[in-house]
Design an enzyme around this catalytic site. Structure first.
Site, PDB file in Angstrom:
ATOM      1  CB  SER A  43       4.453 -53.162  33.513  1.00  0.00           C
ATOM      2  OG  SER A  43       3.919 -54.444  33.086  1.00  0.00           O
ATOM      3  NE  ARG A  44       2.268 -47.298  31.000  1.00  0.00           N
ATOM      4  CZ  ARG A  44       1.654 -47.709  29.892  1.00  0.00           C
ATOM      5  NH1 ARG A  44       0.955 -48.607  29.780  1.00  0.00           N
ATOM      6  NH2 ARG A  44       2.154 -47.479  28.567  1.00  0.00           N
TER       7      ARG A  44
ATOM      8  CG  MET B  25       3.854 -54.417  25.408  1.00  0.00           C
ATOM      9  SD  MET B  25       3.879 -52.678  24.795  1.00  0.00           S
ATOM     10  CE  MET B  25       3.362 -51.941  26.394  1.00  0.00           C
TER      11      MET B  25
ATOM     12  CG  ASP C 117      -4.751 -53.418  29.131  1.00  0.00           C
ATOM     13  OD1 ASP C 117      -4.565 -52.202  29.200  1.00  0.00           O
ATOM     14  OD2 ASP C 117      -4.046 -54.208  29.413  1.00  0.00           O
TER      15      ASP C 117
ATOM     16  CG  HIS D  54       2.147 -57.859  36.351  1.00  0.00           C
ATOM     17  ND1 HIS D  54       0.856 -58.076  36.072  1.00  0.00           N
ATOM     18  CD2 HIS D  54       2.314 -56.890  35.316  1.00  0.00           C
ATOM     19  CE1 HIS D  54       0.088 -57.337  35.117  1.00  0.00           C
ATOM     20  NE2 HIS D  54       0.849 -56.596  34.836  1.00  0.00           N
ATOM     21  CD  GLU D  55       1.124 -62.154  42.018  1.00  0.00           C
ATOM     22  OE1 GLU D  55       0.258 -62.399  42.737  1.00  0.00           O
ATOM     23  OE2 GLU D  55       2.293 -61.555  42.480  1.00  0.00           O
ATOM     24  N   GLY D  56      -0.678 -60.733  36.874  1.00  0.00           N
ATOM     25  CA  GLY D  56      -1.608 -60.606  35.813  1.00  0.00           C
ATOM     26  C   GLY D  56      -1.300 -61.586  34.479  1.00  0.00           C
ATOM     27  CG  HIS D  57       2.091 -60.124  32.195  1.00  0.00           C
ATOM     28  ND1 HIS D  57       2.835 -59.195  32.801  1.00  0.00           N
ATOM     29  CD2 HIS D  57       1.598 -59.325  31.021  1.00  0.00           C
ATOM     30  CE1 HIS D  57       2.725 -58.072  32.245  1.00  0.00           C
ATOM     31  NE2 HIS D  57       2.042 -58.248  31.214  1.00  0.00           N
TER      32      HIS D  57
END
Ligand code: PAF
Length: 279
Positions: A185-186, A30, A149, A34-37
């Site tokens: 992102s949150r 979405m 998630d 960030h580094e996770g993506h």
């Protein structure tokens, strides 16, 4: 790197790549990457000839009082990051192009009812619908999702199995800040005091990992984890649960592979975290 807005141009590009015998990996996001993506995109880059990243804030997975409007967006930054990681295509549609008076949705029983599904009753129907649409549009060989998630990942694996999508689902580990907070992102919603308070989630994960063992009562684990979170005045627990890793149903004893998952409000921001335990 190319950027497409429409389903038609995306399909045409992917078809041409497939005709050349190339494998295609998809990282659905979405945006506000960030580094996770980044870790998902890197893994996708390693395993496929072509890397497609979708950037779409999906309206159907947000409830009426949730943060659809406020959800952070920065396509320029996302695009620069994707390019630097060697992505070949960003699919960046508008909501009007993805949803034209929709009547057909994809939903999943049982697995979507517990955990986040309790507080966000329409969320997973929206996720399954948009992910199915992306799978039909991009027709990837592999698709990459984060373990943060965890319920979403379990649901998508089951959806792919039940609906016979010919796509390999690759789960990737949670990426954390240096102090332990899971990247999200949150996290940008948090003020400095809330950012400090948010550490109670990863502290609870750590406590849970220390005490969990085969045969232990779930309640013992949960009591200790809740106590860690409750020391933080800004934190309000939505849920902390021990569930079967496949069905997402609560278990009384750790006598099988489990997911220990939580959602906690820090001020108005709802954050999630989890860990898996294999017996
Ligand atoms: O995990 C997310 O960012 C979203 O739920 C997803 C999978 C991109 C669907 O909108």
């Amino acid at each position: 790197m190319q950027v497409t807005k429409t389903v038609e141009e995306t399909r045409a590009l992917v078809k041409a790549w497939k005709r050349e015998g190339k494998t295609v990996g998809l990282v659905p996001t979405m945006g506000y990457l960030h580094e996770g993506h980044a870790s998902l995109i890197k893994k996708c880059r390693e395993e496929n000839d072509i890397v497609v990243v979708s950037v779409f804030v999906n309206p159907t997975q947000f409830g009426p009082n949730e943060d659809l409007e406020a959800y952070p967006r920065d396509f320029q930054r996302d695009s620069a990051l994707c390019e630097s990681l060697g992505a070949d295509l960003i699919f960046h549609p508008e909501p009007e192009d993805m949803y034209v008076n929709p009547c057909a949705y994809v939903s999943i029983d049982t697995l979507s009812e517990n955990l986040c599904g309790k507080t966000r009753p329409i969320h997973f129907k929206g996720v399954c619908t948009v992910v199915s649409k992306l799978f039909h549009i991009v027709a990837p060989d592999r698709a990459y999702f984060g373990q943060k998630d965890a319920q979403q990942l379990a649901i998508i694996k089951k959806m792919v199995q039940d609906l016979n999508f010919d796509i390999q689902i690759v789960g990737c580990p949670i990426i954390r800040e240096a102090d332990g907070l899971a990247k999200s992102s949150r996290n940008t919603y948090l003020n400095p005091e809330e950012r400090r308070a948010a550490l109670c989630l990863s502290r609870a994960v750590k406590k849970g990992q220390e005490i969990i063992a085969k045969g232990i009562d779930s309640e013992t684990v949960l009591k200790e984890m809740r106590a860690v979170i409750e020391t933080e005045p800004l934190a309000k627990i939505d849920y902390v649960s021990v569930v079967d890793a496949l069905t997402m149903q609560d278990v009384e004893k750790v006598d099988r592979d489990v997911l220990v998952a939580m959602a906690v409000y820090i001020g108005k921001t709802r954050l999630i975290d989890n860990f898996s335990y294999e017996v």
